[in-house]
Write a protein that holds these residues in place. Structure first.
Motif, PDB file in Angstrom:
ATOM      1  N   ASP A  33       0.664  -1.224  -0.247  1.00  0.00           N
ATOM      2  CA  ASP A  33       0.133   0.126  -0.069  1.00  0.00           C
ATOM      3  C   ASP A  33       0.881   1.213  -0.009  1.00  0.00           C
ATOM      4  N   ALA A  66       1.375   5.193  -0.903  1.00  0.00           N
ATOM      5  CA  ALA A  66       0.488   6.486  -1.192  1.00  0.00           C
ATOM      6  C   ALA A  66       1.272   7.356  -2.305  1.00  0.00           C
ATOM      7  N   SER A  67       2.428   7.044  -2.818  1.00  0.00           N
ATOM      8  CA  SER A  67       3.248   7.537  -3.646  1.00  0.00           C
ATOM      9  C   SER A  67       4.172   6.616  -4.246  1.00  0.00           C
ATOM     10  N   THR A  82       4.499  -0.489   3.088  1.00  0.00           N
ATOM     11  CA  THR A  82       3.696   0.837   3.112  1.00  0.00           C
ATOM     12  C   THR A  82       4.517   2.083   2.840  1.00  0.00           C
ATOM     13  N   THR A 129       4.354   6.372   2.429  1.00  0.00           N
ATOM     14  CA  THR A 129       3.729   7.837   2.655  1.00  0.00           C
ATOM     15  C   THR A 129       4.274   8.779   1.684  1.00  0.00           C
ATOM     16  N   ALA A 130       3.534   9.536   1.066  1.00  0.00           N
ATOM     17  CA  ALA A 130       4.015  10.855   0.276  1.00  0.00           C
ATOM     18  C   ALA A 130       3.978  12.122   1.186  1.00  0.00           C
ATOM     19  N   GLY A 131       4.768  12.997   0.641  1.00  0.00           N
ATOM     20  CA  GLY A 131       5.082  14.216   1.136  1.00  0.00           C
ATOM     21  C   GLY A 131       6.358  14.645   0.672  1.00  0.00           C
ATOM     22  N   MET A 179       9.236  11.241   0.838  1.00  0.00           N
ATOM     23  CA  MET A 179       8.464   9.993   0.784  1.00  0.00           C
ATOM     24  C   MET A 179       9.162   8.883   1.866  1.00  0.00           C
ATOM     25  N   THR A 180       8.253   8.028   2.422  1.00  0.00           N
ATOM     26  CA  THR A 180       8.823   6.821   3.120  1.00  0.00           C
ATOM     27  C   THR A 180       8.389   5.746   2.825  1.00  0.00           C
ATOM     28  N   THR A 210      12.277   1.416   7.829  1.00  0.00           N
ATOM     29  CA  THR A 210      11.766   2.369   7.146  1.00  0.00           C
ATOM     30  C   THR A 210      12.832   3.199   6.468  1.00  0.00           C
TER      31      THR A 210
END
Length: 333
Positions: free
Chosen positions: A208, A210-211, A244, A246-248, A251-252, A318
């Protein structure tokens, strides 16, 4: 340096002091010799002696101070020209020794480079029969025999790949090519490589993100994913590995397994070269190089890597990717 100079010449200094007291003793014993004159002569000779010591200190230590620089870089060019026969002997010996050391270092470097080139050539040559073996195994109809063979083939493939990247590490900066990368594509490629192993262990993947787009080097980033996924599969059984993202601005991407986890005392050392485990020290499948190479590569790519683990519950690795301003530092290498 002045203390060493005085200690080196302590016998001459003591001899001079002894002579002064000797002359004064004679003056006290012999009434014909005026003591005041001897004291005056001793005072003047002491001044001359101190001046002489100062002059010799300035002249002799100049050569030996230069030797301190020679001890750091093995070059005699920074050492002043010798002023005495003994300094000349030492200068000649050091010149010959320095030249010999540089030649030996150059020869050792040449041999190491040759051995590295030979090993890289050997690894590439071994990959050809490995590819042929993989094609042969794919045609096998005996699944009971095929599964363990593919697992052992995968282990050899991963070890060779790890060795290949380890030997390329010192030229990594010249090998980087920063471009836009689809992280999801890279992950699926690496998961496909581990597919037979995952099926054998009953492991699935839950992705999953996000980016999916980052700026990085696809070849070295693939190796990082390969090491983290291999570790997650190696220490897991019949569970799903969660990936997983995350965007921003940064990115992670997190890879979480539900395996045996890492002991708290081991966490600060897992990226050390050759470190395996203080609890599972006899685990034959561990080389202690995978996470070390991962850390070296992520540092070069300006990717931060964080680890969170609970023994018996699993581990989460991570990756925090750099923002666009930071990645320009890598592009400028």
């Amino acid at each position: 340096m002045i203390r060493a100079f005085l200690w080196e010449r302590k016998s001459w200094i003591l001899m001079f002091i002894f002579l002064q007291f000797f002359y004064l003793g004679i003056a006290f014993l012999d009434a014909a010799i005026p003591v005041a004159s001897i004291l005056y002569v001793s005072f003047l000779s002491s001044l001359f002696f101190l001046g002489f010591l100062f002059f010799r200190y300035q002249r002799e230590t100049r050569f030996y101070k230069g030797l301190e620089e020679w001890s750091r870089n093995f070059t005699i060019s920074g050492v002043p020209e010798p002023d005495s026969p003994f300094e000349n002997i030492l200068y000649t010996i050091l010149t010959e020794q320095g030249q010999s050391l540089k030649e030996a270092a150059s020869e050792n470097r040449r041999r190491l480079d040759q051995e590295k080139d030979d090993l890289l050539t050997w690894i590439h040559e071994v990959k050809t029969p490995l590819t042929a073996m993989h094609l042969i195994m794919e045609r096998m109809e005996n699944d009971a025999l095929k599964a363990p063979l593919k697992y052992e083939w995968l282990r050899i493939h991963l070890l060779l790949d790890q060795q290949l990247h380890q030997k390329r590490m010192d030229i990594m900066e010249n090998d980087l090519y920063i471009e836009r990368i689809d992280v999801e594509d890279l992950l699926y490629q690496e998961i496909k490589t581990l597919q037979s192993w995952c099926i054998q262990k009953g492991i699935g993947f839950d992705i999953d993100l996000a980016s999916t787009e980052v700026l990085s080097d696809s070849k070295w980033l693939s190796f990082v994913f390969r090491q983290l996924l291999t570790n997650a599969v190696k220490y897991s059984e019949a569970t799903d590995i969660e990936i997983t993202g995350t965007a921003g601005d940064q990115m992670t991407l997190s890879i979480r397994d539900k395996g045996r986890g890492i002991e708290p005392q081991d966490l600060p050392r897992i990226f050390d070269k050759g470190f395996t485990s203080t609890v599972h020290h006899n685990h034959s499948a561990s080389t202690g190089m995978g996470l070390y190479l991962t850390k070296v590569i992520t540092d070069s790519l300006l990717i931060k890597i964080e680890v969170d683990s609970t023994p018996g519950e699993g581990s989460t690795f991570t990756l925090i990717f750099p923002d666009r301003n930071e990645i320009h530092q890598v592009m400028g290498m």
